[in-house]
Design an enzyme around this catalytic site. Sequence first.
Site, PDB file in Angstrom:
ATOM      1  N   SER A   1      39.054  41.880  40.481  1.00 38.71           N
ATOM      2  CA  SER A   1      39.216  42.491  39.176  1.00 38.71           C
ATOM      3  C   SER A   1      38.360  43.745  38.971  1.00 38.71           C
ATOM      4  O   SER A   1      38.622  44.496  38.048  1.00 38.71           O
ATOM      5  CB  SER A   1      38.865  41.476  38.086  1.00 38.71           C
ATOM      6  OG  SER A   1      37.500  41.120  38.145  1.00 38.71           O
TER       7      SER A   1
ATOM      8  N   LYS B   1      31.068  48.238  34.953  1.00 36.40           N
ATOM      9  CA  LYS B   1      32.309  47.487  34.706  1.00 36.40           C
ATOM     10  C   LYS B   1      32.383  47.126  33.225  1.00 36.40           C
ATOM     11  O   LYS B   1      31.365  46.714  32.640  1.00 36.40           O
ATOM     12  CB  LYS B   1      32.340  46.230  35.585  1.00 36.40           C
ATOM     13  CG  LYS B   1      33.650  45.445  35.496  1.00 36.40           C
ATOM     14  CD  LYS B   1      33.671  44.254  36.465  1.00 36.40           C
ATOM     15  CE  LYS B   1      34.983  43.486  36.410  1.00 36.40           C
ATOM     16  NZ  LYS B   1      35.041  42.336  37.336  1.00 36.40           N
TER      17      LYS B   1
ATOM     18  N   SER C   1      36.038  39.214  43.122  1.00 35.52           N
ATOM     19  CA  SER C   1      36.306  40.474  42.411  1.00 35.52           C
ATOM     20  C   SER C   1      35.396  41.643  42.730  1.00 35.52           C
ATOM     21  O   SER C   1      35.671  42.754  42.301  1.00 35.52           O
ATOM     22  CB  SER C   1      36.292  40.236  40.912  1.00 35.52           C
ATOM     23  OG  SER C   1      37.520  39.680  40.527  1.00 35.52           O
TER      24      SER C   1
HETATM   25  N1  GLN Z   1      41.230  37.026  41.725  1.00 37.46           N
HETATM   26  C1  GLN Z   1      40.501  35.900  41.243  1.00 37.46           C
HETATM   27  C2  GLN Z   1      41.032  35.486  39.899  1.00 37.46           C
HETATM   28  O1  GLN Z   1      41.959  36.087  39.427  1.00 37.46           O
HETATM   29  C3  GLN Z   1      39.043  36.235  41.136  1.00 37.46           C
HETATM   30  C4  GLN Z   1      38.725  37.094  39.986  1.00 37.46           C
HETATM   31  C5  GLN Z   1      37.264  37.393  39.872  1.00 37.46           C
HETATM   32  O2  GLN Z   1      36.508  37.251  40.832  1.00 37.46           O
HETATM   33  N2  GLN Z   1      36.854  37.775  38.687  1.00 37.46           N
HETATM   34  O3  GLN Z   1      40.572  34.542  39.321  1.00 37.46           O
END
Ligand code: GLN
Length: 484
Positions: free
Chosen positions: A151, A76, A175
């Site tokens: 994400s 990532k 995410s």
């Molecule tokens: N969707 C959540 C956010 O936008 C979690 C994102 C994540 O886990 N990095 O904060």
Amino acid sequence: MIDKSVRELSEDLHARRISSEELTRHFLSRIERLDPRLNSFITVCEERALAEAREADIRLAEGRAGPLTGIPYAHKDIFCTEGVKTSCASRMLDNFVAPYDATVTEKLKQAGAVMLGKTNMDEFAMGSSNETSFYGPVRNPWDTERVPGGSSGGSAAAVAARLTPLATGTDTGGSIRQPAALTGITGIKPTYGRVSRWGMIAFASSLDQGGAMAPSAEDAAFLLGAMAGFDPRDSTSVDRPVDDYLARLEDDIAGLKIGLPKEYFTEDLDAGMAKVLEEALAVLRGLGAEVREISLPHAHLAVPAYYVVAPAECSSNLSRYDGVRFGYRCENPRDLEDMYKRSRGEGFGAEVKRRIMIGTYALSAGYYDAYYLKAQQVRRLIADDFRQAFEEVDVILGPTTPGPAFRLGEKLDDPVTMYLSDIYTIAVNLAGLPGLSAPAGFIDGLPVGMQLVGNYFEEARLLNVAHRYQQETDWHRRRPPEFD
Ligand code: GLN
């Protein structure tokens, strides 16, 4: 080759039936051919990957190889990689070449894994659909008009389409698990403190945690085993030996106590999802597990608490991007203030700015007690709910997401609806617990997942339960038909 497990690939490599170079070329050519339809990679490191593969082949020939030596993986783009662009999918870091490796990157190098490239993601990991990336959205290989989740959507789509056998992810509110569910793969977010955050670009430091994404729990166990461990450079890293995840995969689960939170199994639960979970429970019961109802009374407060804590921490973490030391700087600034304002204004996307504004507001004098402090208190209540539940059960089972992948653009104009995509995953981060999503079926031809939550440092148990389930089912083997 793409249907082989990491165990099989590793055996082939050790027996010299295949070389790491051949394996790496195979996945690089799949990326070249198929990724234009997905946009799952920001950077592909062809030459570097081949060099790492040749190095792995030498280690294999000399008998200095471990289980991951020569196995390709995708990283990532939130993990720093020395000499390779590390963008966090932001214009702000589009010109940033990391001068050092994250601890996780270093560990994977030492294990001899071969980095194919850096995967697309939501900008600074803020999002649930991979649509906030500066490099454009990632598409879901099961239906390219739909999102892969976020994400870690690039990692998820790349694994689902078998552009890589393994990928890293990070999970602040879901995410790893949410995109794993929406693309039909397995993803595990370990206990907070299990995987080092050093060199992993910070979003919300008290919630961020790196983890593994792969077709199966067994494959994920290979990767997580190499990522996990104490790191003195991360002050929240926990000094405690890493369990042997692979050794525990086959453990018997007869007598395992599975808790179903009654707050999740209400009439609001999607009917398709309810059916998928019922079938999964039947499989687990068949393996001797016992199922009982539990309660997480503060579950409904997880999303609101998270959307105070996470933006508060991000507003502080992202203050370092000021156009001075690294990253984007606006052209021809008039003066210092103009440079700060325009560098940040031009370098950050809309969702990141929204979070910074919410966080700055929540932390400002006069509001701190009402919002931030309150959210921290709620966080404690949520952690206490889990603590009590784990006095009665070994794992907690529920849906990973409210439903299958949504369409690109469908939730983009409605942040609150978007935020609710993580309604089942966020509490786990607030409590710092490990969580895993495993493919559990399909709704209208789209994959969905079940989430397993364990007590602190029970990663081995989660992988074990998912692995036993995967020995009885084949959801994790299904591949998107158009990505052969
Ligand atoms: N969707 C959540 C956010 O936008 C979690 C994102 C994540 O886990 N990095 O904060």
